[in-house]
Design a protein around this motif. Sequence first.
Motif, PDB file in Angstrom:
ATOM      1  N   ALA A  37      -9.568   4.309   4.311  1.00 46.24           N
ATOM      2  CA  ALA A  37      -8.888   3.920   3.077  1.00 46.24           C
ATOM      3  C   ALA A  37      -7.641   3.120   3.426  1.00 46.24           C
ATOM      4  N   ALA A  38      -7.383   2.056   2.672  1.00 49.07           N
ATOM      5  CA  ALA A  38      -6.158   1.275   2.864  1.00 49.07           C
ATOM      6  C   ALA A  38      -5.117   1.780   1.878  1.00 49.07           C
ATOM      7  N   THR A  39      -3.958   2.183   2.398  1.00 47.84           N
ATOM      8  CA  THR A  39      -2.909   2.685   1.501  1.00 47.84           C
ATOM      9  C   THR A  39      -1.580   1.991   1.744  1.00 47.84           C
ATOM     10  N   LEU A  40      -0.792   1.898   0.670  1.00 44.03           N
ATOM     11  CA  LEU A  40       0.591   1.408   0.757  1.00 44.03           C
ATOM     12  C   LEU A  40       1.558   2.582   0.724  1.00 44.03           C
ATOM     13  N   ARG A  41       1.023   3.806   0.628  1.00 43.91           N
ATOM     14  CA  ARG A  41       1.870   4.984   0.434  1.00 43.91           C
ATOM     15  C   ARG A  41       1.594   6.085   1.456  1.00 43.91           C
ATOM     16  N   PRO A  42       1.784   5.783   2.761  1.00 41.60           N
ATOM     17  CA  PRO A  42       1.478   6.810   3.770  1.00 41.60           C
ATOM     18  C   PRO A  42       2.252   8.108   3.565  1.00 41.60           C
ATOM     19  N   GLU A  43       3.453   8.005   2.959  1.00 37.29           N
ATOM     20  CA  GLU A  43       4.283   9.209   2.776  1.00 37.29           C
ATOM     21  C   GLU A  43       3.683  10.195   1.772  1.00 37.29           C
ATOM     22  N   THR A  44       2.658   9.771   1.035  1.00 40.60           N
ATOM     23  CA  THR A  44       2.043  10.672   0.055  1.00 40.60           C
ATOM     24  C   THR A  44       0.795  11.387   0.595  1.00 40.60           C
ATOM     25  N   MET A  45       0.437  11.135   1.857  1.00 39.90           N
ATOM     26  CA  MET A  45      -0.848  11.639   2.372  1.00 39.90           C
ATOM     27  C   MET A  45      -0.987  13.150   2.325  1.00 39.90           C
ATOM     28  N   TYR A  46       0.147  13.883   2.295  1.00 41.43           N
ATOM     29  CA  TYR A  46       0.091  15.347   2.186  1.00 41.43           C
ATOM     30  C   TYR A  46      -0.638  15.781   0.918  1.00 41.43           C
ATOM     31  N   THR A 124     -13.282   1.843 -11.141  1.00 43.98           N
ATOM     32  CA  THR A 124     -12.366   0.705 -11.037  1.00 43.98           C
ATOM     33  C   THR A 124     -12.014   0.309  -9.597  1.00 43.98           C
ATOM     34  N   VAL A 125     -12.701   0.890  -8.616  1.00 44.85           N
ATOM     35  CA  VAL A 125     -12.434   0.470  -7.233  1.00 44.85           C
ATOM     36  C   VAL A 125     -12.825  -1.002  -7.085  1.00 44.85           C
ATOM     37  N   LEU A 126     -11.907  -1.799  -6.557  1.00 37.54           N
ATOM     38  CA  LEU A 126     -12.162  -3.227  -6.388  1.00 37.54           C
ATOM     39  C   LEU A 126     -12.802  -3.492  -5.027  1.00 37.54           C
ATOM     40  N   ALA A 127     -13.866  -4.315  -5.054  1.00 32.18           N
ATOM     41  CA  ALA A 127     -14.520  -4.686  -3.791  1.00 32.18           C
ATOM     42  C   ALA A 127     -13.667  -5.677  -3.015  1.00 32.18           C
ATOM     43  N   LYS A 129     -10.388  -5.694  -2.511  1.00 35.03           N
ATOM     44  CA  LYS A 129      -9.083  -5.222  -2.063  1.00 35.03           C
ATOM     45  C   LYS A 129      -9.248  -4.099  -1.049  1.00 35.03           C
ATOM     46  N   GLY A 130      -8.397  -4.094  -0.049  1.00 35.40           N
ATOM     47  CA  GLY A 130      -8.413  -3.007   0.928  1.00 35.40           C
ATOM     48  C   GLY A 130      -9.777  -2.866   1.579  1.00 35.40           C
ATOM     49  N   THR A 131     -10.239  -1.636   1.681  1.00 33.19           N
ATOM     50  CA  THR A 131     -11.505  -1.351   2.354  1.00 33.19           C
ATOM     51  C   THR A 131     -12.610  -0.975   1.366  1.00 33.19           C
ATOM     52  N   SER A 136      -7.071   9.397  -2.590  1.00 32.31           N
ATOM     53  CA  SER A 136      -6.586   9.798  -3.908  1.00 32.31           C
ATOM     54  C   SER A 136      -5.448  10.799  -3.819  1.00 32.31           C
ATOM     55  N   VAL A 137      -4.325  10.435  -4.457  1.00 36.39           N
ATOM     56  CA  VAL A 137      -3.143  11.287  -4.482  1.00 36.39           C
ATOM     57  C   VAL A 137      -2.693  11.432  -5.942  1.00 36.39           C
ATOM     58  N   PRO A 138      -3.274  12.390  -6.656  1.00 40.26           N
ATOM     59  CA  PRO A 138      -3.033  12.489  -8.101  1.00 40.26           C
ATOM     60  C   PRO A 138      -1.594  12.861  -8.471  1.00 40.26           C
ATOM     61  N   SER A 139      -0.807  13.374  -7.519  1.00 36.65           N
ATOM     62  CA  SER A 139       0.595  13.671  -7.807  1.00 36.65           C
ATOM     63  C   SER A 139       1.412  12.404  -7.986  1.00 36.65           C
ATOM     64  N   ASP A 140       1.032  11.326  -7.282  1.00 41.95           N
ATOM     65  CA  ASP A 140       1.861  10.121  -7.218  1.00 41.95           C
ATOM     66  C   ASP A 140       1.173   8.841  -7.655  1.00 41.95           C
ATOM     67  N   SER A 141      -0.133   8.892  -7.911  1.00 42.10           N
ATOM     68  CA  SER A 141      -0.848   7.708  -8.371  1.00 42.10           C
ATOM     69  C   SER A 141      -1.470   7.992  -9.742  1.00 42.10           C
ATOM     70  N   PRO A 142      -0.967   7.326 -10.789  1.00 39.86           N
ATOM     71  CA  PRO A 142      -1.514   7.556 -12.133  1.00 39.86           C
ATOM     72  C   PRO A 142      -3.020   7.280 -12.209  1.00 39.86           C
ATOM     73  N   ASP A 143      -3.506   6.235 -11.536  1.00 41.69           N
ATOM     74  CA  ASP A 143      -4.947   5.957 -11.555  1.00 41.69           C
ATOM     75  C   ASP A 143      -5.741   7.132 -10.991  1.00 41.69           C
TER      76      ASP A 143
HETATM   77  C1  ZZB Z   1      -2.716   6.135  -1.770  1.00 41.68           C
HETATM   78  C2  ZZB Z   1      -1.742   6.065  -2.859  1.00 41.68           C
HETATM   79  C3  ZZB Z   1      -0.859   7.040  -3.290  1.00 41.68           C
HETATM   80  C4  ZZB Z   1      -1.727   4.807  -3.474  1.00 41.68           C
HETATM   81  C5  ZZB Z   1      -0.019   6.746  -4.340  1.00 41.68           C
HETATM   82  C6  ZZB Z   1      -0.907   4.480  -4.540  1.00 41.68           C
HETATM   83  C7  ZZB Z   1      -0.041   5.470  -4.988  1.00 41.68           C
HETATM   84  P1  ZZB Z   1      -1.699  -1.944  -5.411  1.00 41.68           P
HETATM   85  O1  ZZB Z   1      -1.578  -0.725  -6.271  1.00 41.68           O
HETATM   86  O2  ZZB Z   1      -2.425  -3.055  -6.068  1.00 41.68           O
HETATM   87  O3  ZZB Z   1      -0.378  -2.390  -4.920  1.00 41.68           O
HETATM   88  N1  ZZB Z   1      -6.208   0.851  -3.595  1.00 41.68           N
HETATM   89  C8  ZZB Z   1      -6.458   0.416  -2.348  1.00 41.68           C
HETATM   90  N2  ZZB Z   1      -7.602  -0.269  -2.291  1.00 41.68           N
HETATM   91  C9  ZZB Z   1      -8.094  -0.286  -3.545  1.00 41.68           C
HETATM   92  C10 ZZB Z   1      -9.276  -0.835  -4.141  1.00 41.68           C
HETATM   93  N3  ZZB Z   1     -10.183  -1.495  -3.408  1.00 41.68           N
HETATM   94  N4  ZZB Z   1      -9.457  -0.666  -5.467  1.00 41.68           N
HETATM   95  C11 ZZB Z   1      -8.558   0.018  -6.209  1.00 41.68           C
HETATM   96  N5  ZZB Z   1      -7.446   0.564  -5.700  1.00 41.68           N
HETATM   97  C12 ZZB Z   1      -7.212   0.418  -4.396  1.00 41.68           C
HETATM   98  O4  ZZB Z   1      -2.629  -1.535  -4.139  1.00 41.68           O
HETATM   99  C13 ZZB Z   1      -2.400  -0.497  -3.273  1.00 41.68           C
HETATM  100  C14 ZZB Z   1      -2.921   0.851  -3.739  1.00 41.68           C
HETATM  101  O5  ZZB Z   1      -4.084   0.732  -4.544  1.00 41.68           O
HETATM  102  C15 ZZB Z   1      -3.283   1.683  -2.546  1.00 41.68           C
HETATM  103  O6  ZZB Z   1      -2.272   2.669  -2.250  1.00 41.68           O
HETATM  104  C16 ZZB Z   1      -4.478   2.479  -3.031  1.00 41.68           C
HETATM  105  O7  ZZB Z   1      -3.903   3.668  -3.554  1.00 41.68           O
HETATM  106  C17 ZZB Z   1      -5.080   1.635  -4.107  1.00 41.68           C
HETATM  107  F1  ZZB Z   1       0.815   7.663  -4.772  1.00 41.68           F
HETATM  108  O8  ZZB Z   1      -3.144   4.789  -1.606  1.00 41.68           O
HETATM  109  B1  ZZB Z   1      -2.754   3.941  -2.747  1.00 41.68           B
HETATM  110  C18 ZZB Z   1       1.940   4.217  -7.877  1.00 41.68           C
HETATM  111  C19 ZZB Z   1       0.835   4.126  -6.855  1.00 41.68           C
HETATM  112  N6  ZZB Z   1       0.838   5.292  -6.038  1.00 41.68           N
END
Ligand code: ZZB
Length: 261
Positions: A37-46, A124-127, A129-131, A136-143
């Motif tokens: 998985a590609a993430t921008l939020r490594p600090e949320t991995m817990y 809604t996973v985009l083909a 973007k990323g991998t 999934s981190v439901p505490s910090d990501s609304p999606d």
């Molecule tokens: C864990 C995580 C924890 C993420 C969080 C976000 C948040 P963005 O949002 O456009 O800047 N992501 C990665 N690849 C895909 C994909 N193919 N389709 C849909 N979503 C994807 O892109 C970066 C984030 O979008 C990534 O970081 C990943 O979810 C998701 F607490 O990883 B993240 C407020 C967000 N919080």
Amino acid sequence: QDYTGIKMKVLEWSKPAQDALAQYADALNGKTVYLVAATLRPETMYGQTNCFVGPDLKYGIYQVNDTDAFLCTERAARNMSQQKIFASTEIIKLADIKGSPIVGTKIHAPMSVYPSVYVLPMETVLATKGTGVVTSVPSDSPDDFATLSDLKKKPEYYNIEAAWVEGFEPIPIIETPNYGNLIAPKLCEIKKINSQKDKNQLAEAKEIAYKEAFYQGVMCYGEFSGVKVQDAKPKVREALLKSGEAFVYNEPESLVMSRSG
Ligand code: ZZB
């Protein structure tokens, strides 16, 4: 984009994945497979509770070296190959598999409070973007919170077993002054987000969640508890890279940017 590639080790393939992969048994023999998985939020991995794949997306399992293989989109494999993430200069695909049979696979998510989590479907996973695999981190990501809530409400409708979502609750990782320590559930409540289909509200919530956590958040879990998110983020990333549970993954953004711009 400078992503962190998170290696989620397959512990047990779902039954449909076992069936789909049977024909590739020779190629996969002796390989440990990781969903990446590609993430921008490594600090949320817990707080990882599961990972998402797009049920209709096409994935491949690509050889990394003699012992390891990565499951991701072909597009991501091409990017990885250019970044010398694979031992070989050519791309070696060991298997093809669609997203839907991967659902229900049990994996290990690095640093997660939950020792093993499941692969779940997200429309809604985009083909592009990323991998194509999203942790999934439901505490910090609304999606993630909205999607996990949908799945918990209607497991039959989404064709999943209740046991893959039951008991996987959002974990407080980051304390924020304005939205508490479970910012994603809080924002979903404030913005009256009822499902993963509430696109506009989710986009707004995501924007707020990113900014609030980065500029005002303080870690409230793990080794860096009490440390500002801005300072903890690179430290958690470094720990993941050092342990071999993650790698640096960059993405050329030009195409996506020019389309949306
Ligand atoms: C864990 C995580 C924890 C993420 C969080 C976000 C948040 P963005 O949002 O456009 O800047 N992501 C990665 N690849 C895909 C994909 N193919 N389709 C849909 N979503 C994807 O892109 C970066 C984030 O979008 C990534 O970081 C990943 O979810 C998701 F607490 O990883 B993240 C407020 C967000 N919080």
